[in-house]
Design an enzyme around this catalytic site. Structure first.
Site, mmCIF file in Angstrom:
data_model
loop_
_atom_site.group_PDB
_atom_site.id
_atom_site.type_symbol
_atom_site.label_atom_id
_atom_site.label_comp_id
_atom_site.label_asym_id
_atom_site.label_seq_id
_atom_site.Cartn_x
_atom_site.Cartn_y
_atom_site.Cartn_z
ATOM 1 N N ASP A 47 42.324 33.649 28.955
ATOM 2 C CA ASP A 47 41.139 34.465 28.714
ATOM 3 C C ASP A 47 40.168 33.719 27.802
ATOM 4 O OD1 ASP A 47 39.638 36.894 28.899
ATOM 5 O OD2 ASP A 47 40.250 37.354 26.848
ATOM 6 N N HIS A 79 35.541 35.952 39.914
ATOM 7 C CA HIS A 79 35.151 36.424 38.582
ATOM 8 C C HIS A 79 34.346 35.361 37.835
ATOM 9 C CE1 HIS A 79 35.342 38.654 34.864
ATOM 10 N NE2 HIS A 79 35.972 37.659 34.248
#
Length: 302
Positions: free
Chosen positions: A144, A215
């Site tokens: 992340d 994404h």
């Protein structure tokens, strides 16, 4: 202006996130209490130097005018998106606290100090414990924050540079609830296609190899002049035996970058493409805040 350390802090092992609504008629008392927050952050940092503690308090869009006489120029409501099952709702909250440390007990002590500070003045609406998962990965298994700015560039992206609100940051917070059973049914290839990068070694696909629904493609945006629309993410996973998700936190010198990213994720383009990661994780909350500088808090905006 000295920024609150939690805005640009490097990743920690643990976090507590606290969300409050101010009790009716208590705005002036809360404003006085917030004056003490920078000293509280410094006390915790000095008392537990090995914990790398950092604190952050941010004031919600709807609560700001009741606390301070001047308003950040771009502070506005959370940019809710979509409808039905695939949506990003707005759930306004008055105060947001991010309390991070490399020791869970220190993060907990900070949470208890904040609770005591606001006792009888504000109602705790939600709390969430965040933690580092493996090598800074989301619970989906992917690293992340790979697009995060580094070094001095973190402050350039996250902090307002000039004017009365210099040292402050526009903060957006969402609590995502992952649909892990659905996600885990996907093949590794399908998961990597949705993200636009490899899972194990975190190598981003070449732009030409990314699906228009990836994404990383939907969130890597440029403005009209060709400049990257960056944000500083301070997100951390949360989880229990039965539920998993992400507390997503965006810090930026302008709310425009986050707004454009969220729109790109949820709104279909001319070809009907949207971010397919939104099929596997659902934001249950969404709120817009401004995190003022330490001096602003200490002077109560005067």
């Amino acid at each position: 202006m000295t920024a609150q350390a939690g805005i640009c802090a490097e990743p920690n092992l643990h976090a507590y996130y606290l969300f409050f609504n101010i009790q009716p008629g208590c705005q002036s008392e809360v404003r006085e209490k917030l004056k003490a927050v920078p000293a509280l952050w410094e006390e915790l940092k000095q008392t537990y130097p090995e914990a790398a503690f950092s604190g952050l308090v941010a004031i919600g869009n709807e609560a700001w005018d009741g606390l301070y006489p001047r308003r950040p120029n771009e502070l506005t409501a959370f940019p809710a998106q979509g409808d039905g099952d695939r949506s990003a709702p707005e759930t306004p909250v008055d105060l947001f606290f991010q309390l991070r440390a490399d020791r869970l007990d220190v993060a907990y002590i900070a949470a208890q100090r904040v609770m005591a500070l606001l006792a009888s003045l504000a109602e705790l609406k939600d709390e969430r414990q965040g933690f580092r998962y493996l090598d800074c990965r989301d619970m989906t298994g992917f690293v992340d924050g790979t697009e995060n700015p580094e070094g001095e560039h973190r402050a350039e992206v996250a902090l307002v540079a000039e004017g009365p609100f210099a040292g402050g940051s526009y903060v957006h917070v969402q609590r995502y609830h992952h649909r892990m059973a659905r996600w885990q049914k996907l093949s590794l290839t399908s998961q990597e296609k949705i993200y636009g990068r490899t899972k194990a070694d975190n190598i981003e696909f070449a732009s030409a190899d990314k699906a228009p629904t990836a994404h990383t493609k939907r969130t890597s945006l440029k403005d009209a002049a060709g400049n990257s629309m960056e944000i500083l993410r301070q997100s951390m996973p949360w989880g229990s035996a039965t539920e998993q998700g992400l507390v997503f936190i965006s810090c930026c010198s302008t709310p425009l970058h986050f707004t454009r990213m969220l729109e790109s994720m949820y709104q279909e383009d001319e070809a009907g493409n949207f971010d397919h990661l939104t099929l596997f994780t659902r934001p249950e909350t969404g709120a817009a805040f401004f995190a003022p500088s330490e001096a602003w808090l200490e002077r109560a905006g005067e």
